[in-house]
Design a protein around this motif. Structure first.
Motif, PDB file in Angstrom:
ATOM      1  N   PHE A 158       0.752  -1.245  -0.121  1.00 16.58           N
ATOM      2  CA  PHE A 158      -0.108  -0.043   0.034  1.00 16.58           C
ATOM      3  C   PHE A 158       0.792   1.362  -0.028  1.00 16.58           C
ATOM      4  O   PHE A 158       0.651   2.245  -0.736  1.00 16.58           O
ATOM      5  CB  PHE A 158      -0.863   0.049   1.208  1.00 16.58           C
ATOM      6  CG  PHE A 158      -1.677   1.001   1.629  1.00 16.58           C
ATOM      7  CD1 PHE A 158      -2.675   1.701   0.422  1.00 16.58           C
ATOM      8  CD2 PHE A 158      -1.654   2.120   2.374  1.00 16.58           C
ATOM      9  CE1 PHE A 158      -3.587   2.796   0.692  1.00 16.58           C
ATOM     10  CE2 PHE A 158      -2.107   3.004   2.606  1.00 16.58           C
ATOM     11  CZ  PHE A 158      -3.261   3.576   1.766  1.00 16.58           C
ATOM     12  N   LEU A 171       1.001   4.163  -2.802  1.00 12.32           N
ATOM     13  CA  LEU A 171       0.527   5.270  -2.538  1.00 12.32           C
ATOM     14  C   LEU A 171       1.573   6.472  -2.909  1.00 12.32           C
ATOM     15  O   LEU A 171       1.177   7.742  -3.398  1.00 12.32           O
ATOM     16  CB  LEU A 171       0.453   5.501  -1.018  1.00 12.32           C
ATOM     17  CG  LEU A 171       0.114   6.550  -0.253  1.00 12.32           C
ATOM     18  CD1 LEU A 171      -1.288   6.837  -0.811  1.00 12.32           C
ATOM     19  CD2 LEU A 171       0.074   6.697   1.187  1.00 12.32           C
ATOM     20  N   GLU A 199       3.630   5.981  -5.498  1.00 12.36           N
ATOM     21  CA  GLU A 199       3.835   5.589  -6.790  1.00 12.36           C
ATOM     22  C   GLU A 199       5.222   5.202  -7.048  1.00 12.36           C
ATOM     23  O   GLU A 199       6.267   5.621  -7.886  1.00 12.36           O
ATOM     24  CB  GLU A 199       3.534   6.954  -7.604  1.00 12.36           C
ATOM     25  CG  GLU A 199       2.148   7.402  -7.528  1.00 12.36           C
ATOM     26  CD  GLU A 199       1.871   8.615  -8.426  1.00 12.36           C
ATOM     27  OE1 GLU A 199       2.862   9.330  -8.761  1.00 12.36           O
ATOM     28  OE2 GLU A 199       0.901   8.710  -8.883  1.00 12.36           O
ATOM     29  N   LEU A 231      -6.401   2.516  -2.630  1.00 10.40           N
ATOM     30  CA  LEU A 231      -6.249   3.630  -2.952  1.00 10.40           C
ATOM     31  C   LEU A 231      -7.368   4.416  -3.049  1.00 10.40           C
ATOM     32  O   LEU A 231      -7.205   5.873  -3.126  1.00 10.40           O
ATOM     33  CB  LEU A 231      -5.485   3.913  -4.234  1.00 10.40           C
ATOM     34  CG  LEU A 231      -4.208   3.065  -4.230  1.00 10.40           C
ATOM     35  CD1 LEU A 231      -3.444   3.438  -5.739  1.00 10.40           C
ATOM     36  CD2 LEU A 231      -2.984   3.768  -3.117  1.00 10.40           C
ATOM     37  N   TRP A 258      -5.225   5.290  -9.283  1.00 12.55           N
ATOM     38  CA  TRP A 258      -3.877   4.741  -9.802  1.00 12.55           C
ATOM     39  C   TRP A 258      -3.826   5.256 -11.452  1.00 12.55           C
ATOM     40  O   TRP A 258      -4.343   5.189 -12.206  1.00 12.55           O
ATOM     41  CB  TRP A 258      -3.524   3.119 -10.080  1.00 12.55           C
ATOM     42  CG  TRP A 258      -2.203   2.770 -10.323  1.00 12.55           C
ATOM     43  CD1 TRP A 258      -1.930   2.286 -11.658  1.00 12.55           C
ATOM     44  CD2 TRP A 258      -1.009   2.928  -9.767  1.00 12.55           C
ATOM     45  NE1 TRP A 258      -0.818   1.916 -11.739  1.00 12.55           N
ATOM     46  CE2 TRP A 258      -0.038   2.329 -10.734  1.00 12.55           C
ATOM     47  CE3 TRP A 258      -0.579   3.537  -8.584  1.00 12.55           C
ATOM     48  CZ2 TRP A 258       1.205   2.284 -10.131  1.00 12.55           C
ATOM     49  CZ3 TRP A 258       0.596   3.415  -8.060  1.00 12.55           C
ATOM     50  CH2 TRP A 258       1.533   2.767  -9.238  1.00 12.55           C
ATOM     51  N   CYS A 277       6.831   5.866   5.911  1.00 12.02           N
ATOM     52  CA  CYS A 277       5.951   4.752   5.915  1.00 12.02           C
ATOM     53  C   CYS A 277       5.359   4.718   7.379  1.00 12.02           C
ATOM     54  O   CYS A 277       4.303   4.082   7.635  1.00 12.02           O
ATOM     55  CB  CYS A 277       6.427   3.601   5.596  1.00 12.02           C
ATOM     56  SG  CYS A 277       6.995   3.514   3.728  1.00 12.02           S
ATOM     57  N   ILE A 288       1.519   5.794   7.810  1.00 14.33           N
ATOM     58  CA  ILE A 288       0.941   4.892   7.013  1.00 14.33           C
ATOM     59  C   ILE A 288       0.709   3.656   7.980  1.00 14.33           C
ATOM     60  O   ILE A 288      -0.398   3.434   8.100  1.00 14.33           O
ATOM     61  CB  ILE A 288       1.541   4.578   5.513  1.00 14.33           C
ATOM     62  CG1 ILE A 288       1.834   5.768   4.931  1.00 14.33           C
ATOM     63  CG2 ILE A 288       0.575   3.389   5.075  1.00 14.33           C
ATOM     64  CD1 ILE A 288       2.509   5.456   3.497  1.00 14.33           C
ATOM     65  N   THR A 333      -3.099   2.730   9.311  1.00 12.53           N
ATOM     66  CA  THR A 333      -3.751   1.765   8.793  1.00 12.53           C
ATOM     67  C   THR A 333      -3.712   0.448   9.813  1.00 12.53           C
ATOM     68  O   THR A 333      -4.638  -0.407   9.564  1.00 12.53           O
ATOM     69  CB  THR A 333      -3.271   1.566   7.425  1.00 12.53           C
ATOM     70  OG1 THR A 333      -1.962   1.094   7.419  1.00 12.53           O
ATOM     71  CG2 THR A 333      -3.513   2.601   6.493  1.00 12.53           C
ATOM     72  N   PHE A 387      -7.098   7.671   4.886  1.00 11.31           N
ATOM     73  CA  PHE A 387      -7.095   8.856   3.623  1.00 11.31           C
ATOM     74  C   PHE A 387      -7.861  10.094   4.549  1.00 11.31           C
ATOM     75  O   PHE A 387      -7.346  11.246   4.230  1.00 11.31           O
ATOM     76  CB  PHE A 387      -7.682   8.639   2.502  1.00 11.31           C
ATOM     77  CG  PHE A 387      -6.780   7.746   1.636  1.00 11.31           C
ATOM     78  CD1 PHE A 387      -5.477   8.418   1.210  1.00 11.31           C
ATOM     79  CD2 PHE A 387      -7.157   6.311   1.251  1.00 11.31           C
ATOM     80  CE1 PHE A 387      -4.601   7.509   0.388  1.00 11.31           C
ATOM     81  CE2 PHE A 387      -6.035   5.717   0.488  1.00 11.31           C
ATOM     82  CZ  PHE A 387      -4.783   6.178   0.039  1.00 11.31           C
ATOM     83  N   PHE A 447       3.587  12.841  -0.876  1.00  4.97           N
ATOM     84  CA  PHE A 447       2.532  12.538  -1.331  1.00  4.97           C
ATOM     85  C   PHE A 447       1.739  13.685  -2.270  1.00  4.97           C
ATOM     86  O   PHE A 447       1.356  13.159  -3.533  1.00  4.97           O
ATOM     87  CB  PHE A 447       1.332  11.912  -0.476  1.00  4.97           C
ATOM     88  CG  PHE A 447       0.095  11.432  -0.835  1.00  4.97           C
ATOM     89  CD1 PHE A 447       0.237  10.459  -2.076  1.00  4.97           C
ATOM     90  CD2 PHE A 447      -1.247  12.001  -0.563  1.00  4.97           C
ATOM     91  CE1 PHE A 447      -1.140   9.741  -2.448  1.00  4.97           C
ATOM     92  CE2 PHE A 447      -2.306  11.631  -0.937  1.00  4.97           C
ATOM     93  CZ  PHE A 447      -2.350  10.381  -2.079  1.00  4.97           C
ATOM     94  N   THR A 490       2.755  13.494  -6.010  1.00  4.60           N
ATOM     95  CA  THR A 490       2.349  12.199  -7.001  1.00  4.60           C
ATOM     96  C   THR A 490       1.137  12.731  -8.040  1.00  4.60           C
ATOM     97  O   THR A 490       0.424  13.769  -7.655  1.00  4.60           O
ATOM     98  CB  THR A 490       1.632  11.086  -6.061  1.00  4.60           C
ATOM     99  OG1 THR A 490       0.503  11.584  -5.275  1.00  4.60           O
ATOM    100  CG2 THR A 490       2.878  10.511  -5.171  1.00  4.60           C
TER     101      THR A 490
END
Length: 308
Positions: A63, A67, A69, A93, A98, A153, A156, A160, A192, A234, A237
């Motif tokens: 993930f 996220l 990319e 996502l 994507w 990370c 994240i 999560t 998110f 992020f 991206t």
């Protein structure tokens, strides 16, 4: 005529409708109205297969890579597993989309695609693995992430992993039949929301009438330092750019799950910390409130003792 009408009709935005003409023998021309679902994140998505193939820790690594990319290759023995896991990984996502190469099952004759320097998610059958490893794939595709990369990370993983833990507890202890896909999706949607749910507060109208995101204010306003570091990456991206553009184009359309959760999140979103004179005045006001509350509590305490 019907297929021609469908192909010529513009693709509707989520929640919008499109009318196409159809000819039926005996009834003549007929106008059909087709509505695109507002929220189709779980259509043809099976998270159960993904969770059976990947541990929670490995799932979060995948993930995080998607996220930010990066390039991800799934390897499995069966075509069905590759296809299901690939689509499920991209469904994580939501509400982002994507923007790069996605090949659920890459034919053996096209393994050279894995040498591409651009982001991708591809699936490869196990018999092709020896040939894949002989290709000049760049080192960072298989290299273990550095401590500096892992630091981005951690937000994240923390957010999560907590949400997924609650999800699995619900699945285990719930007496009713629960939909695992809906619960897993809800966990990542919550991530998110915590990450970018405050974006409406930083959308300002530009000179040409469209709304633009105040990027610096948006990033710096998040109270978590780790999340601010993650946002710095992020926000560069294509997924994030497409998300902001899509929100501007879809204003006024129906709300999906993410939009509803954002509304709930903003209702409890903390006010920005004041500075300068405003900070002094707020502190003075808080002090007055404190003394007022203290005197009120003292009054009730004295009154209570007198009554006794």
């Amino acid at each position: 005529p019907f297929m021609r009408s469908v192909m010529e009709a513009p693709f509707p935005a989520p929640g919008r409708t499109v009318s196409v003409k159809s000819f039926l023998p005996g009834t003549g021309n007929e106008v059909l109205t087709l509505t695109r679902p507002v929220d189709s994140r779980l259509e043809h998505v099976d998270f159960d297969s993904l969770l059976q193939c990947l541990s929670v820790g490995r799932l979060l690594q995948v993930f995080a890579s998607l996220l930010l990319e990066r390039r991800v290759i799934f390897i499995a023995d069966k075509l069905s597993v590759l296809s299901l896991c690939g689509h499920a990984a991209l469904a994580l996502l939501y509400p982002f989309t994507w923007q790069h190469t996605f090949v659920p099952v890459l034919p053996a004759s096209m393994l050279d695609i894995s040498c591409s320097p651009t982001p991708f998610l591809i699936g490869v059958l196990s018999p092709c693995l020896p040939e894949l490893l002989e290709l000049p794939i760049e080192e960072d595709l298989n290299r273990q992430p550095s401590d500096h990369q892992l630091s981005y990370c951690r937000p994240i993983n923390v957010l999560t992993l907590t949400a997924l833990s609650l999800t699995f507890c619900i699945c285990i202890f719930s007496e009713d039949q629960v939909d695992l896909s809906s619960l897993v999706s809800e966990a990542f949607v919550r991530f998110f929301v915590e990450l970018v749910g405050h974006y409406p507060l930083h959308m300002v109208e530009s000179a040409n009438g469209t709304k633009e995101l105040q990027r610096d204010n948006f990033r710096k306003s998040h109270p978590s330092r780790g999340v601010r570091q993650l946002l710095q990456l992020f926000m560069e991206t294509q997924m994030f750019a497409g998300f902001i553009q899509d929100k501007e184009m879809r204003k006024g359309t129906g709300r999906g799950l993410f939009e509803m959760r954002v509304v709930e999140y903003l209702e409890s979103y903390p006010e920005p910390a004041p500075s300068g004179v405003n900070k002094f005045l707020k502190g003075l006001g808080d002090l007055c409130k404190f003394f007022h509350k203290s005197m009120t509590d003292l009054f009730f305490l004295i009154k209570f003792e007198v009554v006794l």
